[in-house]
Design a protein around this motif. Structure first.
Motif, PDB file in Angstrom:
ATOM      1  N   PRO A 182       0.830  -1.206   0.000  1.00 46.84           N
ATOM      2  CA  PRO A 182       0.000   0.000   0.000  1.00 46.84           C
ATOM      3  C   PRO A 182       0.860   1.250   0.000  1.00 46.84           C
ATOM      4  CG  PRO A 182       0.135  -0.883   2.205  1.00 46.84           C
ATOM      5  CD  PRO A 182       0.851  -1.847   1.329  1.00 46.84           C
ATOM      6  N   LEU A 183       0.234   2.358  -0.360  1.00 41.70           N
ATOM      7  CA  LEU A 183       1.000   3.599  -0.463  1.00 41.70           C
ATOM      8  C   LEU A 183       1.378   4.155   0.904  1.00 41.70           C
ATOM      9  CD1 LEU A 183      -0.844   5.450  -3.375  1.00 41.70           C
ATOM     10  CD2 LEU A 183       1.312   4.179  -3.452  1.00 41.70           C
ATOM     11  N   PHE A 184       0.496   3.978   1.937  1.00 40.73           N
ATOM     12  CA  PHE A 184       0.756   4.573   3.253  1.00 40.73           C
ATOM     13  C   PHE A 184       0.583   3.512   4.345  1.00 40.73           C
ATOM     14  CE2 PHE A 184      -0.763   7.971   0.500  1.00 40.73           C
ATOM     15  CZ  PHE A 184       0.316   8.833   0.545  1.00 40.73           C
ATOM     16  N   ASN A 185       1.113   3.874   5.563  1.00 40.47           N
ATOM     17  CA  ASN A 185       1.012   2.979   6.719  1.00 40.47           C
ATOM     18  C   ASN A 185       1.624   1.605   6.441  1.00 40.47           C
ATOM     19  OD1 ASN A 185      -0.223   4.848   8.430  1.00 40.47           O
ATOM     20  ND2 ASN A 185      -2.240   4.359   7.578  1.00 40.47           N
ATOM     21  N   ARG A 186       2.742   1.643   5.777  1.00 37.82           N
ATOM     22  CA  ARG A 186       3.443   0.406   5.486  1.00 37.82           C
ATOM     23  C   ARG A 186       4.266  -0.042   6.707  1.00 37.82           C
ATOM     24  NH1 ARG A 186       5.254  -0.561   0.420  1.00 37.82           N
ATOM     25  NH2 ARG A 186       7.412  -0.550   1.129  1.00 37.82           N
ATOM     26  N   ASN A 187       4.632  -1.302   6.727  1.00 37.87           N
ATOM     27  CA  ASN A 187       5.548  -1.861   7.732  1.00 37.87           C
ATOM     28  C   ASN A 187       5.064  -1.616   9.167  1.00 37.87           C
ATOM     29  OD1 ASN A 187       7.844  -3.333   8.271  1.00 37.87           O
ATOM     30  ND2 ASN A 187       9.164  -1.528   8.466  1.00 37.87           N
ATOM     31  N   GLN A 188       3.765  -1.739   9.406  1.00 40.05           N
ATOM     32  CA  GLN A 188       3.194  -1.416  10.715  1.00 40.05           C
ATOM     33  C   GLN A 188       3.719  -2.330  11.818  1.00 40.05           C
ATOM     34  OE1 GLN A 188      -1.084  -0.656  10.805  1.00 40.05           O
ATOM     35  NE2 GLN A 188      -1.087  -0.526   8.578  1.00 40.05           N
ATOM     36  N   GLU A 189       3.860  -3.614  11.543  1.00 35.08           N
ATOM     37  CA  GLU A 189       4.309  -4.546  12.577  1.00 35.08           C
ATOM     38  C   GLU A 189       5.724  -4.228  13.034  1.00 35.08           C
ATOM     39  OE1 GLU A 189       5.028  -9.358  13.261  1.00 35.08           O
ATOM     40  OE2 GLU A 189       4.208  -8.604  11.368  1.00 35.08           O
ATOM     41  N   ALA A 190       6.629  -4.002  12.085  1.00 38.90           N
ATOM     42  CA  ALA A 190       8.017  -3.704  12.439  1.00 38.90           C
ATOM     43  C   ALA A 190       8.122  -2.389  13.204  1.00 38.90           C
ATOM     44  CB  ALA A 190       8.887  -3.657  11.188  1.00 38.90           C
ATOM     45  N   ARG A 191       7.319  -1.397  12.781  1.00 40.58           N
ATOM     46  CA  ARG A 191       7.358  -0.116  13.486  1.00 40.58           C
ATOM     47  C   ARG A 191       6.821  -0.254  14.908  1.00 40.58           C
ATOM     48  NH1 ARG A 191       4.012   3.429  11.547  1.00 40.58           N
ATOM     49  NH2 ARG A 191       3.053   2.231   9.849  1.00 40.58           N
ATOM     50  N   GLY A 192       5.801  -1.071  15.082  1.00 39.58           N
ATOM     51  CA  GLY A 192       5.257  -1.295  16.420  1.00 39.58           C
ATOM     52  C   GLY A 192       6.247  -1.999  17.330  1.00 39.58           C
ATOM     53  N   ILE A 193       6.932  -2.985  16.799  1.00 40.31           N
ATOM     54  CA  ILE A 193       7.929  -3.711  17.584  1.00 40.31           C
ATOM     55  C   ILE A 193       9.077  -2.788  17.988  1.00 40.31           C
ATOM     56  CG2 ILE A 193       9.673  -5.530  17.485  1.00 40.31           C
ATOM     57  CD1 ILE A 193       7.736  -7.114  15.721  1.00 40.31           C
ATOM     58  N   ALA A 194       9.546  -1.967  17.039  1.00 45.05           N
ATOM     59  CA  ALA A 194      10.652  -1.052  17.323  1.00 45.05           C
ATOM     60  C   ALA A 194      10.259  -0.035  18.389  1.00 45.05           C
ATOM     61  CB  ALA A 194      11.093  -0.349  16.046  1.00 45.05           C
ATOM     62  N   ALA A 195       9.036   0.506  18.277  1.00 46.31           N
ATOM     63  CA  ALA A 195       8.576   1.490  19.263  1.00 46.31           C
ATOM     64  C   ALA A 195       8.434   0.854  20.642  1.00 46.31           C
ATOM     65  CB  ALA A 195       7.248   2.090  18.821  1.00 46.31           C
ATOM     66  N   ALA A 196       7.926  -0.383  20.697  1.00 44.13           N
ATOM     67  CA  ALA A 196       7.771  -1.071  21.975  1.00 44.13           C
ATOM     68  C   ALA A 196       9.123  -1.341  22.621  1.00 44.13           C
ATOM     69  CB  ALA A 196       7.013  -2.383  21.768  1.00 44.13           C
ATOM     70  N   ARG A 197      10.117  -1.696  21.809  1.00 47.83           N
ATOM     71  CA  ARG A 197      11.456  -1.958  22.353  1.00 47.83           C
ATOM     72  C   ARG A 197      12.069  -0.680  22.919  1.00 47.83           C
ATOM     73  NH1 ARG A 197      15.539  -5.043  23.170  1.00 47.83           N
ATOM     74  NH2 ARG A 197      17.693  -4.501  22.642  1.00 47.83           N
ATOM     75  N   VAL A 198      11.875   0.429  22.233  1.00 40.46           N
ATOM     76  CA  VAL A 198      12.388   1.701  22.745  1.00 40.46           C
ATOM     77  C   VAL A 198      11.753   2.017  24.093  1.00 40.46           C
ATOM     78  CG1 VAL A 198      12.408   4.201  22.392  1.00 40.46           C
ATOM     79  CG2 VAL A 198      12.999   2.672  20.506  1.00 40.46           C
ATOM     80  N   SER A 199      10.432   1.838  24.194  1.00 37.72           N
ATOM     81  CA  SER A 199       9.733   2.115  25.454  1.00 37.72           C
ATOM     82  C   SER A 199      10.244   1.206  26.569  1.00 37.72           C
ATOM     83  CB  SER A 199       8.222   1.920  25.276  1.00 37.72           C
ATOM     84  OG  SER A 199       7.712   2.830  24.329  1.00 37.72           O
ATOM     85  N   GLN A 200      10.441  -0.064  26.241  1.00 33.20           N
ATOM     86  CA  GLN A 200      10.930  -1.009  27.240  1.00 33.20           C
ATOM     87  C   GLN A 200      12.331  -0.633  27.719  1.00 33.20           C
ATOM     88  OE1 GLN A 200      11.269  -5.017  25.808  1.00 33.20           O
ATOM     89  NE2 GLN A 200      12.078  -5.824  27.725  1.00 33.20           N
ATOM     90  N   LEU A 201      13.195  -0.265  26.790  1.00 39.86           N
ATOM     91  CA  LEU A 201      14.564   0.088  27.159  1.00 39.86           C
ATOM     92  C   LEU A 201      14.610   1.396  27.946  1.00 39.86           C
ATOM     93  CD1 LEU A 201      16.471  -0.913  23.909  1.00 39.86           C
ATOM     94  CD2 LEU A 201      16.577  -2.045  26.131  1.00 39.86           C
ATOM     95  N   GLU A 202      13.731   2.328  27.643  1.00 38.60           N
ATOM     96  CA  GLU A 202      13.659   3.572  28.419  1.00 38.60           C
ATOM     97  C   GLU A 202      13.302   3.264  29.874  1.00 38.60           C
ATOM     98  OE1 GLU A 202      12.385   6.858  24.993  1.00 38.60           O
ATOM     99  OE2 GLU A 202      10.846   5.819  26.174  1.00 38.60           O
ATOM    100  N   ILE A 203      12.375   2.338  30.061  1.00 40.98           N
ATOM    101  CA  ILE A 203      11.999   1.934  31.416  1.00 40.98           C
ATOM    102  C   ILE A 203      13.179   1.266  32.124  1.00 40.98           C
ATOM    103  CG2 ILE A 203      10.510   0.383  32.747  1.00 40.98           C
ATOM    104  CD1 ILE A 203       8.341   0.862  30.629  1.00 40.98           C
TER     105      ILE A 203
END
Length: 299
Positions: A183-204
């Motif tokens: 699709p043209l937009f909102n691509r790679n949603q799963e990978a972006r979600g995993i990366a964001a969750a890892r950042v949040s976890q590491l910040e904690i």
């Protein structure tokens, strides 16, 4: 031997060795004190025997003095056994050859200090502790990966050129090509979600590590302050007085200035106080090691 040492990092090993050294040194001083106490008790037996033969003391005092000397002999044996165990622990930590006997050099004492500024020590710990630096590097790498992943939400256009020729009309056709992956937009949603969750976890995790280090420094400062306050109560003249009481008690008893019950009381009080002084100096040394470990120094 099935006993295995737990795996420790370099700083923990250094701290463990320092604590084992001070423990062995304290055990050595207790053994030396126990030997002195036994010698004093044996002098008490001789003094009681002299007074008994002179008709100035009862046989009960002689027997009591002998029992007391027996207790001191047992205490000396126990102190020497604990000294041997402390040396064995230090021997194991240092990884020495079994036939090699370590010689301790140093003394338990109150070191001069310029005060304990907790805020400065915490800042020093935050700059020194390897686990904080490592967790921050891991977080930075995760943030960089998350940024890279976020760029993939918009498709990358593909540009090309095609060339054709119509034989009938002898016409040359040049075409430009522009294509997008769907699709043209909102691509790679799963990978972006995993990366964001890892950042949040590491910040904690980074915040938790910093809180833990702060708490360790605060605990180390409190322990060292308490140990120094206890050590300050034993000024040099107090320690000297304890030693003199052990040495002069027997002479006072021999001269008839005190009875045997007073002699035992003075001797035991002096002995307990001197052992307590060794305990306090050992605790002071251990507290210094704990604080050094908390701020990341003393390797």
């Amino acid at each position: 031997n099935d006993l295995q040492m737990p795996e420790l990092d370099g700083m923990e090993v250094a701290a463990a060795i320092r604590i084992a050294f001070w423990r062995a040194l304290a055990a050595e001083q207790r053994a030396r004190l126990a030997a002195e106490a036994l010698a004093v008790a044996q002098e008490g037996v001789a003094a009681a025997q002299e007074r008994f033969e002179a008709g100035a003391a009862a046989l009960l005092e002689v027997n009591t003095a002998r029992v007391e000397a027996g207790r001191m002999a047992r205490d000396r044996y126990e102190a020497e056994r604990r000294h041997g165990e402390a040396l064995a622990d230090l021997h194991l930590l240092l990884g020495l050859d079994p036939a090699e006997v370590p010689t301790l050099q140093g003394e338990l004492r109150v070191e001069e200090h310029s005060g304990l500024e907790e805020a400065q020590l915490i800042e020093q710990a935050l700059a020194n502790r390897a686990e904080i630096a490592e967790s921050r590097r891991t977080l930075d790498a995760a943030i960089a990966q998350a940024r890279l992943t976020a760029r993939e939400r918009i498709p990358t256009p593909k540009i090309g050129v095609s060339y054709t020729r119509e034989e009938e009309s002898d016409t040359k056709i040049v075409q430009g090509l522009l294509s997008f992956d769907l699709p043209l937009f909102n691509r790679n949603q799963e990978a972006r979600g995993i990366a964001a969750a890892r950042v949040s976890q590491l910040e904690i995790e980074v915040a938790a590590t910093i809180r833990r280090v702060r708490q360790q420094v605060a605990s180390g400062v409190a322990r060292l302050r308490a140990a120094r306050s206890a050590a300050d109560a034993f000024a040099s003249d107090v320690v000297k007085a304890m030693q003199e009481n052990m040495e002069l008690g027997t002479e006072s008893y021999r001269a008839g200035k005190i009875d045997f019950l007073q002699l035992l009381l003075i001797r035991r009080q002096a002995l307990e106080a001197r052992n307590e002084h060794i305990d306090i100096l050992e605790e002071l040394s251990a507290a210094r090691v704990q604080l050094d470990r908390a701020i990341g120094v003393g390797q």
